[in-house]
Design a protein around this motif. Structure first.
Motif, PDB file in Angstrom:
ATOM      1  N   HIS A 129       4.100  13.682   0.304  1.00  0.00           N
ATOM      2  CA  HIS A 129       2.927  13.840   1.173  1.00  0.00           C
ATOM      3  C   HIS A 129       2.631  12.490   1.806  1.00  0.00           C
ATOM      4  N   LEU A 130       2.552  12.458   3.119  1.00  0.00           N
ATOM      5  CA  LEU A 130       2.231  11.194   3.801  1.00  0.00           C
ATOM      6  C   LEU A 130       0.769  11.190   4.198  1.00  0.00           C
ATOM      7  N   GLN A 131       0.132  10.033   3.984  1.00  0.00           N
ATOM      8  CA  GLN A 131      -1.276   9.952   4.357  1.00  0.00           C
ATOM      9  C   GLN A 131      -1.440   9.993   5.884  1.00  0.00           C
ATOM     10  N   LYS A 132      -2.590  10.539   6.256  1.00  0.00           N
ATOM     11  CA  LYS A 132      -2.853  10.741   7.695  1.00  0.00           C
ATOM     12  C   LYS A 132      -2.743   9.454   8.500  1.00  0.00           C
ATOM     13  N   GLU A 133      -3.175   8.354   7.863  1.00  0.00           N
ATOM     14  CA  GLU A 133      -3.206   7.097   8.633  1.00  0.00           C
ATOM     15  C   GLU A 133      -1.820   6.683   9.138  1.00  0.00           C
ATOM     16  N   TRP A 134      -0.748   7.269   8.563  1.00  0.00           N
ATOM     17  CA  TRP A 134       0.609   6.914   9.038  1.00  0.00           C
ATOM     18  C   TRP A 134       1.109   7.926  10.058  1.00  0.00           C
ATOM     19  N   HIS A 135       0.221   8.769  10.524  1.00  0.00           N
ATOM     20  CA  HIS A 135       0.530   9.743  11.589  1.00  0.00           C
ATOM     21  C   HIS A 135       1.841  10.480  11.348  1.00  0.00           C
ATOM     22  N   PRO A 136       1.939  11.256  10.254  1.00  0.00           N
ATOM     23  CA  PRO A 136       3.215  11.883   9.901  1.00  0.00           C
ATOM     24  C   PRO A 136       3.889  12.649  11.026  1.00  0.00           C
ATOM     25  N   LYS A 149       0.852  -1.167   0.000  1.00  0.00           N
ATOM     26  CA  LYS A 149       0.000   0.000   0.000  1.00  0.00           C
ATOM     27  C   LYS A 149       0.901   1.235   0.000  1.00  0.00           C
ATOM     28  N   ALA A 150       0.562   2.231  -0.796  1.00  0.00           N
ATOM     29  CA  ALA A 150       1.371   3.460  -0.785  1.00  0.00           C
ATOM     30  C   ALA A 150       1.224   4.132   0.576  1.00  0.00           C
ATOM     31  N   ILE A 151       2.320   4.751   1.042  1.00  0.00           N
ATOM     32  CA  ILE A 151       2.215   5.525   2.288  1.00  0.00           C
ATOM     33  C   ILE A 151       1.910   6.983   1.958  1.00  0.00           C
ATOM     34  N   GLY A 152       2.023   7.318   0.668  1.00  0.00           N
ATOM     35  CA  GLY A 152       1.768   8.691   0.253  1.00  0.00           C
ATOM     36  C   GLY A 152       2.117   8.853  -1.209  1.00  0.00           C
ATOM     37  N   PHE A 153       2.325  10.085  -1.625  1.00  0.00           N
ATOM     38  CA  PHE A 153       2.654  10.347  -3.028  1.00  0.00           C
ATOM     39  C   PHE A 153       3.579  11.555  -3.112  1.00  0.00           C
ATOM     40  N   VAL A 154       4.187  11.708  -4.287  1.00  0.00           N
ATOM     41  CA  VAL A 154       5.109  12.821  -4.499  1.00  0.00           C
ATOM     42  C   VAL A 154       4.418  13.939  -5.268  1.00  0.00           C
ATOM     43  N   GLU A 155       4.493  15.140  -4.741  1.00  0.00           N
ATOM     44  CA  GLU A 155       4.130  16.326  -5.521  1.00  0.00           C
ATOM     45  C   GLU A 155       5.459  16.800  -6.111  1.00  0.00           C
ATOM     46  N   SER A 156       5.506  16.944  -7.433  1.00  0.00           N
ATOM     47  CA  SER A 156       6.798  17.212  -8.077  1.00  0.00           C
ATOM     48  C   SER A 156       6.728  18.391  -9.020  1.00  0.00           C
ATOM     49  N   CYS A 157       7.863  19.053  -9.214  1.00  0.00           N
ATOM     50  CA  CYS A 157       7.937  20.139 -10.212  1.00  0.00           C
ATOM     51  C   CYS A 157       7.836  19.571 -11.617  1.00  0.00           C
ATOM     52  N   TYR A 158       8.028  18.253 -11.776  1.00  0.00           N
ATOM     53  CA  TYR A 158       7.968  17.619 -13.104  1.00  0.00           C
ATOM     54  C   TYR A 158       6.602  16.971 -13.319  1.00  0.00           C
ATOM     55  N   LEU A 159       5.906  17.428 -14.379  1.00  0.00           N
ATOM     56  CA  LEU A 159       4.558  16.901 -14.597  1.00  0.00           C
ATOM     57  C   LEU A 159       4.490  15.733 -15.561  1.00  0.00           C
ATOM     58  N   THR A 214       3.736  10.381  -8.159  1.00  0.00           N
ATOM     59  CA  THR A 214       4.382   9.075  -7.934  1.00  0.00           C
ATOM     60  C   THR A 214       4.002   8.503  -6.561  1.00  0.00           C
ATOM     61  N   PRO A 215       3.459   7.271  -6.536  1.00  0.00           N
ATOM     62  CA  PRO A 215       3.127   6.669  -5.243  1.00  0.00           C
ATOM     63  C   PRO A 215       4.393   6.240  -4.492  1.00  0.00           C
ATOM     64  N   VAL A 216       4.420   6.517  -3.219  1.00  0.00           N
ATOM     65  CA  VAL A 216       5.602   6.201  -2.401  1.00  0.00           C
ATOM     66  C   VAL A 216       5.296   4.999  -1.508  1.00  0.00           C
ATOM     67  N   LEU A 217       6.200   4.013  -1.541  1.00  0.00           N
ATOM     68  CA  LEU A 217       6.010   2.815  -0.713  1.00  0.00           C
ATOM     69  C   LEU A 217       6.667   2.970   0.645  1.00  0.00           C
ATOM     70  N   VAL A 251      13.974   7.179  -1.155  1.00  0.00           N
ATOM     71  CA  VAL A 251      12.544   7.098  -1.464  1.00  0.00           C
ATOM     72  C   VAL A 251      12.327   5.829  -2.282  1.00  0.00           C
ATOM     73  N   ILE A 252      11.462   4.962  -1.796  1.00  0.00           N
ATOM     74  CA  ILE A 252      11.129   3.733  -2.519  1.00  0.00           C
ATOM     75  C   ILE A 252       9.727   3.945  -3.083  1.00  0.00           C
ATOM     76  N   PHE A 253       9.619   3.837  -4.391  1.00  0.00           N
ATOM     77  CA  PHE A 253       8.362   4.263  -5.034  1.00  0.00           C
ATOM     78  C   PHE A 253       7.972   3.335  -6.172  1.00  0.00           C
ATOM     79  N   VAL A 254       6.789   3.599  -6.715  1.00  0.00           N
ATOM     80  CA  VAL A 254       6.281   2.799  -7.837  1.00  0.00           C
ATOM     81  C   VAL A 254       6.307   3.654  -9.106  1.00  0.00           C
ATOM     82  N   PHE A 255       6.834   3.087 -10.185  1.00  0.00           N
ATOM     83  CA  PHE A 255       6.812   3.744 -11.497  1.00  0.00           C
ATOM     84  C   PHE A 255       5.385   3.611 -12.043  1.00  0.00           C
ATOM     85  N   HIS A 256       4.493   4.418 -11.512  1.00  0.00           N
ATOM     86  CA  HIS A 256       3.071   4.219 -11.826  1.00  0.00           C
ATOM     87  C   HIS A 256       2.718   4.638 -13.240  1.00  0.00           C
ATOM     88  N   GLN A 257       3.589   5.399 -13.898  1.00  0.00           N
ATOM     89  CA  GLN A 257       3.272   5.825 -15.277  1.00  0.00           C
ATOM     90  C   GLN A 257       3.894   4.917 -16.331  1.00  0.00           C
TER      91      GLN A 257
END
Ligand SMILES: C[S@@+](CC[C@H](N)C(=O)[O-])C[C@H]1O[C@@H](n2cnc3c(N)ncnc32)[C@H](O)[C@@H]1O
Length: 245
Positions: free
Chosen positions: A41-48, A11-21, A129-132, A63-69
């Motif tokens: 950005h970390l989701q609330k459920e992980w109590h950032p 499950k992703a713990i959050g996602f990346v807001e990036s200058c690259y679209l 980008t989803p972050v693991l 950062v460990i992430f998924v190449f979602h695109q």
């Protein structure tokens, strides 16, 4: 996480807001564009506020992430790293996004810790980008000055300059003052001198090309159109902003 010995569901713990679209223009590795900007950005459920406690003393983050695109899901044992000029290489000897599990690993610089995430720079990640997982970088253990870099050691770097007309510099100054973002000129130039063009477009600089000669990278809310005059010079052709359209 569900787990058996070979199949995992994460499950992703959050996602990346990036200058690259877009993928196009996003640096091929972290640290190449020092002024690139992102926020994990970390989701609330992980109590950032609690889970990030203690991270402020570290300068860098894995950062460990998924190449979602990724669009191509077929497995290829050999891939063509863009910097190898058409030659191929075993996928596990590369950092290609196209691998059996679409998982990426980037070492980024921590700029600040916020209540809902971490602001970072030097990223090679597309917006959304989803972050693991994230983990602090441990220099005393992970920095290996004598490490060898295999085929990537032989690559020749060309020094490229970015040229701006007076008109584009004026547009840039307006964009900069309105956005208040980090240094946009530096970000654009550091990004373009890496030459984001796919291989097929290269080698025609200064000559007639059967392919498109102008390209655009999307940075924050702007499309930066550019063209290669020759091997060492890029001309900014135009900048357009989404918010103004
Ligand atoms: C070569 S990969 C390296 C990523 C990471 N440093 C690694 O080694 O796993 C970097 C490229 O992946 C692409 N990319 C970045 N974020 C992506 C995403 N969320 N989905 C698909 N491709 C992505 C961009 O084109 C970028 O230039």
């Amino acid at each position: 996480m569900t787990l058996d010995s070979h199949n995992f569901s994460m499950k992703a713990i959050g996602f990346v807001e990036s200058c690259y679209l877009d993928r196009f223009g996003t640096p091929r590795q972290p640290g190449l564009v020092k002024s690139s900007w992102g926020k994990i950005h970390l989701q609330k459920e992980w109590h950032p506020q609690q889970s990030l406690e203690g991270l402020s003393g570290f300068s860098h983050l894995w950062v460990i992430f998924v190449f979602h695109q990724n669009t191509n899901s077929r497995f290829h044992a050999k891939v063509h790293p863009p910097r190898l000029g058409g030659a191929n290489m075993g996928v596990f000897a590369t950092r290609s996004p196209h691998r059996p599990n679409s998982i990426g690993l980037s070492l980024v610089k921590i700029e600040s810790i916020e209540s809902d995430g971490v602001v970072v720079s030097g990223i090679d990640l597309v917006n959304g980008t989803p972050v693991l997982d994230i983990k602090p970088y441990l220099p005393e253990i992970e920095a290996i000055p004598e490490a060898k870099a295999g085929w990537s050691e032989q690559l020749v770097k060309t020094k490229i300059t970015v040229l701006w007309s007076h008109e584009q510099l004026e547009f840039l100054a307006k964009w900069q003052s309105e956005s208040g973002r980090i240094h946009l000129r530096q970000l654009i130039e550091e990004t373009l001198i890496l030459d984001p063009r796919p291989l097929i477009y290269r080698g025609y600089e200064g000559k007639a090309s059967p392919y498109r000669e102008t390209h655009a990278v999307r940075i924050f809310d702007g499309d930066v159109h550019f063209s290669f005059i020759d091997n060492e010079r890029i001309q900014i052709i135009d900048i357009s902003r989404h918010t103004l359209e």
